[in-house]
Design a protein around this motif. Structure first.
Motif, PDB file in Angstrom:
ATOM      1  N   GLY A 106     -15.068  49.164  -4.365  1.00 25.79           N
ATOM      2  CA  GLY A 106     -13.603  47.940  -5.310  1.00 25.79           C
ATOM      3  C   GLY A 106     -14.076  46.368  -4.571  1.00 25.79           C
ATOM      4  N   VAL A 107     -13.398  46.618  -3.592  1.00 20.90           N
ATOM      5  CA  VAL A 107     -13.749  44.720  -2.916  1.00 20.90           C
ATOM      6  C   VAL A 107     -15.017  44.001  -3.233  1.00 20.90           C
ATOM      7  N   ALA A 108     -16.194  44.426  -3.258  1.00 13.83           N
ATOM      8  CA  ALA A 108     -17.288  43.864  -3.437  1.00 13.83           C
ATOM      9  C   ALA A 108     -16.757  43.119  -5.341  1.00 13.83           C
ATOM     10  N   THR A 109     -16.098  44.330  -6.446  1.00 12.69           N
ATOM     11  CA  THR A 109     -16.458  43.845  -7.107  1.00 12.69           C
ATOM     12  C   THR A 109     -14.586  43.155  -7.472  1.00 12.69           C
ATOM     13  N   ALA A 110     -14.034  42.996  -7.101  1.00  7.35           N
ATOM     14  CA  ALA A 110     -13.248  41.898  -7.410  1.00  7.35           C
ATOM     15  C   ALA A 110     -13.350  40.583  -6.926  1.00  7.35           C
ATOM     16  N   ALA A 111     -14.428  40.735  -5.366  1.00  5.53           N
ATOM     17  CA  ALA A 111     -14.650  39.115  -4.902  1.00  5.53           C
ATOM     18  C   ALA A 111     -16.304  39.063  -5.550  1.00  5.53           C
ATOM     19  N   GLY A 112     -16.722  39.409  -6.856  1.00  6.01           N
ATOM     20  CA  GLY A 112     -17.679  39.494  -7.461  1.00  6.01           C
ATOM     21  C   GLY A 112     -18.718  39.489  -6.836  1.00  6.01           C
ATOM     22  N   VAL A 113     -19.077  39.576  -5.610  1.00  2.42           N
ATOM     23  CA  VAL A 113     -19.881  40.131  -5.021  1.00  2.42           C
ATOM     24  C   VAL A 113     -20.528  41.725  -4.584  1.00  2.42           C
ATOM     25  N   ASP A 114     -22.778  42.116  -4.575  1.00  7.91           N
ATOM     26  CA  ASP A 114     -22.953  42.882  -4.144  1.00  7.91           C
ATOM     27  C   ASP A 114     -21.932  44.157  -3.010  1.00  7.91           C
TER      28      ASP A 114
ATOM     29  N   ALA B 264     -14.814  34.834   3.503  1.00 10.88           N
ATOM     30  CA  ALA B 264     -13.590  34.298   3.600  1.00 10.88           C
ATOM     31  C   ALA B 264     -13.135  34.772   1.564  1.00 10.88           C
ATOM     32  N   ALA B 265     -14.083  35.148   0.563  1.00 11.46           N
ATOM     33  CA  ALA B 265     -13.686  35.740  -0.204  1.00 11.46           C
ATOM     34  C   ALA B 265     -13.033  36.692  -0.005  1.00 11.46           C
ATOM     35  N   ILE B 266     -14.492  37.627   0.294  1.00  8.58           N
ATOM     36  CA  ILE B 266     -13.991  39.502   0.304  1.00  8.58           C
ATOM     37  C   ILE B 266     -13.079  39.632   1.042  1.00  8.58           C
ATOM     38  N   LEU B 267     -13.179  38.642   2.299  1.00  9.80           N
ATOM     39  CA  LEU B 267     -12.193  39.121   3.544  1.00  9.80           C
ATOM     40  C   LEU B 267     -10.341  38.824   2.734  1.00  9.80           C
TER      41      LEU B 267
ATOM     42  N   LEU C 160     -23.364  42.608   0.019  1.00 12.61           N
ATOM     43  CA  LEU C 160     -23.734  41.978   0.598  1.00 12.61           C
ATOM     44  C   LEU C 160     -22.077  42.165   2.079  1.00 12.61           C
ATOM     45  N   VAL C 161     -21.190  43.040   1.358  1.00 13.22           N
ATOM     46  CA  VAL C 161     -20.338  43.224   1.596  1.00 13.22           C
ATOM     47  C   VAL C 161     -20.652  43.897   2.913  1.00 13.22           C
ATOM     48  N   HIS C 162     -21.367  45.419   3.462  1.00 16.03           N
ATOM     49  CA  HIS C 162     -21.857  45.328   4.535  1.00 16.03           C
ATOM     50  C   HIS C 162     -22.581  44.371   5.407  1.00 16.03           C
ATOM     51  N   HIS C 163     -23.460  43.363   4.944  1.00 15.20           N
ATOM     52  CA  HIS C 163     -23.704  43.062   5.267  1.00 15.20           C
ATOM     53  C   HIS C 163     -23.103  42.117   6.097  1.00 15.20           C
ATOM     54  N   TYR C 164     -21.995  41.426   5.411  1.00 21.97           N
ATOM     55  CA  TYR C 164     -20.860  40.511   6.260  1.00 21.97           C
ATOM     56  C   TYR C 164     -19.935  41.564   7.236  1.00 21.97           C
ATOM     57  N   PHE C 165     -19.450  42.661   6.886  1.00 22.24           N
ATOM     58  CA  PHE C 165     -18.181  43.140   7.291  1.00 22.24           C
ATOM     59  C   PHE C 165     -19.115  44.753   8.444  1.00 22.24           C
ATOM     60  N   GLY C 166     -20.144  45.599   7.753  1.00 13.99           N
ATOM     61  CA  GLY C 166     -20.349  46.651   8.430  1.00 13.99           C
ATOM     62  C   GLY C 166     -19.821  47.376   7.801  1.00 13.99           C
ATOM     63  N   THR C 167     -19.215  48.528   8.185  1.00 13.00           N
ATOM     64  CA  THR C 167     -18.860  49.945   7.637  1.00 13.00           C
ATOM     65  C   THR C 167     -17.371  49.047   6.815  1.00 13.00           C
ATOM     66  N   LYS C 168     -16.717  50.270   6.114  1.00 13.46           N
ATOM     67  CA  LYS C 168     -15.438  49.997   5.927  1.00 13.46           C
ATOM     68  C   LYS C 168     -14.016  49.790   6.765  1.00 13.46           C
ATOM     69  N   ASP C 169     -13.999  50.712   7.840  1.00 12.44           N
ATOM     70  CA  ASP C 169     -13.252  50.468   8.750  1.00 12.44           C
ATOM     71  C   ASP C 169     -14.128  49.125   9.108  1.00 12.44           C
ATOM     72  N   ASP C 170     -14.321  49.058   9.945  1.00 11.05           N
ATOM     73  CA  ASP C 170     -15.272  47.203  10.564  1.00 11.05           C
ATOM     74  C   ASP C 170     -14.082  46.108   9.509  1.00 11.05           C
ATOM     75  N   LEU C 171     -14.423  46.631   7.571  1.00 14.34           N
ATOM     76  CA  LEU C 171     -13.513  45.604   6.982  1.00 14.34           C
ATOM     77  C   LEU C 171     -12.774  46.002   7.194  1.00 14.34           C
ATOM     78  N   PHE C 172     -11.945  46.961   7.421  1.00 15.70           N
ATOM     79  CA  PHE C 172     -10.560  47.062   7.102  1.00 15.70           C
ATOM     80  C   PHE C 172     -10.545  46.428   8.564  1.00 15.70           C
ATOM     81  N   LEU C 173     -10.674  46.394   9.883  1.00 13.55           N
ATOM     82  CA  LEU C 173      -9.881  45.861  10.782  1.00 13.55           C
ATOM     83  C   LEU C 173     -10.215  44.458  10.585  1.00 13.55           C
ATOM     84  N   ALA C 174     -10.565  43.497  10.188  1.00 14.22           N
ATOM     85  CA  ALA C 174     -11.869  42.629  10.023  1.00 14.22           C
ATOM     86  C   ALA C 174     -10.265  41.676   9.310  1.00 14.22           C
TER      87      ALA C 174
END
Lengths: 197, 197
Positions: B40-48, B18-21, B51-65
């Protein structure tokens, strides 16, 4: 005009016109265009209906004043309509672009457009702008099925507003008026006079 | 993934996703799609970043989420695109209608649409949705000038959303899908493959 006023406001006093306009905005937004009468606005403002007509003219005039558009679209569109349905798509589009491409007019128009996400603003657009402005255009052009064709025209014009002015999506945002006309006039003309099924 | 976290949030804890999102939403809105990176999202959320890729896939996937759409438009449109440019206007319109005419999907979509009047929402639509979703569609269809044609398609689809779903203007609001297709598919197909000048 010397009738008793519900709120003791003096007819003709400097704030009377503003008070009428405020009540008109409230009633048109709450009850829609069809559900609002000049008499009802007059009663709400505590003045005689004749005074409302004196300040604002017809119910359509009052409605457009309440919308606070920077121009009267009926006046702006009149020459495009007078030339008849052939080519009306392009002529109306050129009027539309001359208004929206003017930065001084675009800003207040964008303010009106923001109403699309607000229930009151939605009611004003759907139950007011369409019957008061677009409906008469369709009738004046002598279209078959104007009650279908004018909303179709509105759907492409509203989408163009969104992409060109609100979202400013390139390359549409930076196109010249001639480029916009080349692309969109055929769509608008088909909605006005072309086959639909 | 065991890298030090800026805010001491434990990777993999229930609130990490939820924090990453939340950080993704903030950054995409503030910096646009192109200006935002998974790192940049990972840095802002304080994670690697992994882990962002693990939860959400690509940047496009993260954007749509981050957009919180009730469906993945890339998945929904894939069959319509796979059949090629001929008739793609009608096929994409039928997918679009099947999604928007579903009351359970329409409500969250209307929420996303409200973003058109909000600067952050406008940036997400213009700088995110168009390049992440519509751009690839135009390329996959093999269109000439996809960077022009997809915004044109968007302008009519957005206008249809406004008139049919947001403002609910009759008769467009109550038309069957077949009636909408008869009217709008030719417009969309011309924007995709037809002559534009």
């Amino acid at each position: 005009m010397a009738s008793p006023t519900r709120r003791g406001r003096r007819p003709g006093s400097p704030d009377t016109r503003a008070a009428i306009l405020a009540e008109a905005r409230t009633l048109f937004a709450a009850q829609g265009y069809a559900g609002t009468s000049v008499r009802g606005v007059a009663t709400a403002a505590g003045v005689d209906a004749a005074l409302v007509h004196h300040y604002f003219g017809t119910k359509d005039d009052l409605f457009l004043a309440a919308l606070e558009l920077p121009i009267d679209p009926r006046v702006a569109l009149a020459p495009a309509i007078a030339a008849g349905p052939d080519g009306a798509g392009e002529r109306m589009l050129r009027v539309f672009l001359s208004v929206w491409d003017d930065p001084q007019l675009q800003l207040p128009l964008l303010g009106v457009f923001r109403g699309v996400v607000d229930p009151d603003g939605q009611r004003l657009l759907r139950d007011g702008f369409l019957p008061a402005v677009l409906g008469p255009v369709g009738v004046a052009l002598g279209l078959d099925r104007p009650e279908l064709r004018m909303p179709l025209l509105a759907s492409q014009v509203l989408g163009l507003i969104l992409v060109r002015y609100v979202l400013a999506v390139e390359p549409v945002a930076s196109m010249t008026a001639d480029e916009v006309v080349a692309i969109y006039a055929p769509t608008l003309q088909r909605y006005l006079t072309g086959p639909l099924a």
